[in-house]
Design an enzyme around this catalytic site. Structure first.
Site, PDB file in Angstrom:
ATOM      1  N   LYS A  70      46.345 115.266  32.782  1.00  0.00           N
ATOM      2  CA  LYS A  70      45.902 116.655  32.915  1.00  0.00           C
ATOM      3  C   LYS A  70      45.538 117.016  34.361  1.00  0.00           C
ATOM      4  O   LYS A  70      45.579 118.179  34.738  1.00  0.00           O
ATOM      5  CB  LYS A  70      44.698 116.854  32.002  1.00  0.00           C
ATOM      6  N   GLU A 171      38.571 126.441  27.399  1.00  0.00           N
ATOM      7  CA  GLU A 171      37.656 125.489  26.756  1.00  0.00           C
ATOM      8  C   GLU A 171      36.237 126.030  26.575  1.00  0.00           C
ATOM      9  O   GLU A 171      35.692 125.943  25.474  1.00  0.00           O
ATOM     10  CB  GLU A 171      37.668 124.169  27.532  1.00  0.00           C
TER      11      GLU A 171
END
Ligand code: AMP
Length: 608
Positions: A70, A171
């Site tokens: 990521k 998120e």
């Protein structure tokens, strides 16, 4: 109705959840864990390992084990972050054909979305095993501060994994959703999310009618637990260098062991004051003797060597509140998300900043996946309460203008979806093309921001300078993904646009990767089928061999009996042969033959 799963695709760990009967359920993997390491490895035999299986062999197969993909997703090869990873990672990265980053695993080169897709496929599979049916749709979360390239690349990863990513959500927003869903609160909350690789802070207004409105967000997509680990590694490596005069960084296996030990020590120091780090036989002295590493790290040491990292998160937090014109006192609750928020120093810094104790109600590792599942449920109306998410674009969208400056088009913290139009006129006679460089970032100098792409309007009408006016629309959708279209204002004709200089994958590349992914799924199914049959066959062989002596005693005296024993031996031999050849269809037949043989043996023993 199609179930939508929520996936938190984390830097270190990933988590999957789904809404069932109005409740979000976090799904455990086969090992019973609710989070799965975001790691992928390729074994010497060419077998792909994901999650805990990959993590378990990371030390002995360091070069072919990828972690923290990521940190690389949607990044350009030329970025400083990429340079940092190439210097410190135990696996190899190379430049891709679009100036992107590729990862080398056993001599094969993979794009970063492909590697992330392997993790997403695993999460999909975990959900499918739990639900008992195929899953096609998902909501996937990304750090709020991810730019368009990173979001697009994450979406591509979903497609490669065979998932229709119906929404990308941020998120911290997902965390707020999990925190506020069904609670009927009217509150201004701040979400502080420090995970394995990224940091985000968002301030949201949660309304009792199910409206979650992000007011402001900021972050750093290269600041997280990994950086804390790196500090501990530096501390260990430097200490060893001083004592022994040997640089441990040169040894991949030593480095992987250090990484493991550093993370473990950091985690333990959240609950104890001191840990001993012990790595026997870490390296050879070169004089035929093995050297050991042994040092004691205290919580105070850890806090000291990572103080600036925690300070950076506080600075970002201060900045985002200032940008939004919100005072700390106005924030009514603070939600901590991400594994790193278990570190006492992180908690106390946040507490000090806001002057209040953070909320304890949410599980830092699971809350993001839960929020994603709730949003997924709401998008297909599989939820009891209405949910309206109003998120913002984290970075200013703009274009390069004369003098290399950035002209902002859509400022940061604008609620998405949104669009902005701008008229362009040709500047030369018979000009047939106009190039627009679209970027994201807060810097005045355009080239210090992230280039999203060069959009070239082609095939313009030939006319005198200034006679052709083109209206260009810059759009950001609810996923935070940017698109640009243009039309000729006089003719109303849609203008075609060629996008170049993006670091993303082409449609053809994605399709090829989707196909490869499907092929892998078929092979994996075949492998699992084989493993299942092998286990069954071995169990049956064990039972038959256990009874063999008794059976031989009873029937061994007759021709018929000897013949039966001989046949049984033949069946076992054929089964073993099928196991050796990994011949699944043949093994299926032999399992049936073994079952018949065992039944016959049991019959003989029972009668005796
Ligand atoms: P996440 O991406 O939210 O799963 O966060 C993972 C990061 O949190 C990793 O860097 C972990 O090392 C770190 N972490 C997990 N548990 C703890 C703990 N108890 N104390 C400190 N850091 C932790």
């Amino acid at each position: 109705m199609d179930k939508v799963i929520g996936i938190d695709l984390g830097t270190t760990n990933s988590c999957v959840a789904v809404v069932e009967n109005g409740q979000a359920v976090v799904i455990a993997n086969r090992g019973g864990y609710k989070t799965t390491p975001s790691m992928v490895a390729m074994t010497e035999a060419g077998k792909r390992l994901v999650g805990h299986l990959a993590k378990r062999q990371a030390i002995t197969n360091a070069e072919n084990t990828v972690y923290s993909a990521k940190r690389l997703i949607g990044r350009k090869w030329s970025s400083p972050q990429c340079k940092q990873v190439s210097q410190s990672a135990s696996y190899n990265i190379v430049e891709g054909p679009h100036g992107d980053v590729r990862i080398v695993l056993r001599d094969k080169v993979y794009s970063v979305p492909e590697v992330s897709a392997m993790v997403l496929s695993e999460m999909k599979l975990i959900a499918e095993e739990y639900l008992g049916h195929e899953v096609k749709k998902a909501v996937v979360t990304v750090p709020a501060y991810f730019n368009d390239n990173q979001r697009q690349a994450t979406k591509d990863a979903g497609a490669i994994a065979g998932l229709d990513v119906i929404r990308i959500i941020n998120e911290p927003t997902a965390a707020a959703l999990a925190y506020g869903y069904g609670r009927n609160v009217d509150k201004l909350v701040a979400v502080y999310d420090l995970g394995g690789g990224t940091f985000d802070v968002s301030v949201l207004e949660i309304g009792s009618s199910g409206v979650f409105k992000v007011v402001s967000t900021a972050g750093d997509t290269f600041l997280g637990g990994e950086d804390f680990d790196a500090r501990v590694i530096d501390w260990l490596v430097n200490g060893f260098q001083e004592e022994q005069g040997i640089d441990l960084r040169k040894d991949r296996m030593a480095l992987q062991r250090l990484k493991d030990a550093a993370e473990k020590a950091k985690v333990e120091l959240s609950s104890v004051e001191e840990v001993e780090i012990n790595l026997p036989f870490i390296i050879s002295s070169g004089r035929n003797e093995a050297l050991h590493l042994q040092r004691v790290l205290s919580r105070a040491d850890l806090e000291q060597i990572t103080a600036d990292l925690v300070d950076r998160t506080v600075d970002i937090m201060r900045q985002t509140l200032d940008d939004a014109g919100i005072s700390r006192e106005e924030v009514e609750d603070v939600v901590l998300v991400g594994g790193m928020t278990r570190m006492p120093r992180v908690q106390s810094s946040v507490q000090e900043f806001f002057g209040r104790e953070p909320s304890k109600g949410v599980h830092p590792d699971e809350v993001v996946a839960v929020g994603a599942a709730i949003q997924g449920g709401a998008l297909v109306e599989d939820s009891q309460q209405k949910v309206v998410l109003l998120d913002v674009t984290p970075q200013t969208l703009g274009m390069m203008v004369a003098g290399g400056l950035m002209e902002p088009l859509i400022p940061k913290d604008t609620t998405v979806p949104t669009l902005r139009t701008k008229a362009f006129t040709t500047s030369r006679d018979n000009q047939t093309a106009v190039k627009i460089l679209v970027m994201q970032g807060e810097h005045e100098e355009a080239n210090k921001n992230e280039l999203l792409g060069e959009f070239i309007l082609t095939g313009l009408r030939k006319a005198n300078a200034g006679a052709v006016e083109i209206e260009v629309t810059f759009e950001i959708n609810a996923d935070g993904i940017v698109s640009v279209h243009a039309k000729d204002l006089e003719t109303g004709k849609q203008q075609s646009i060629t996008v170049t200089a993006t670091s993303g994958l082409t449609k053809d590349e994605i399709q090829a990767m989707i196909d490869a992914g499907k092929q892998y799924a078929v092979e994996r199914k075949r492998d699992e089928e084989y493993e299942g049959r092998k286990q069954e066959a071995e169990g049956l062989i064990f039972e038959i061999e256990r009874l063999h002596e008794k059976v031989a005693k009873v029937v061994g005296g007759s021709d018929y009996g000897r013949d039966a024993l001989e046949k049984a031996k033949g069946v076992i031999d054929r089964a073993r042969h099928a196991i050796d050849r990994r011949d699944s269809p043949a093994l299926k037949e032999q399992v049936e033959a073994l079952t018949r043989t065992l039944k016959m043996f049991k019959g003989v023993v029972a009668k005796a």
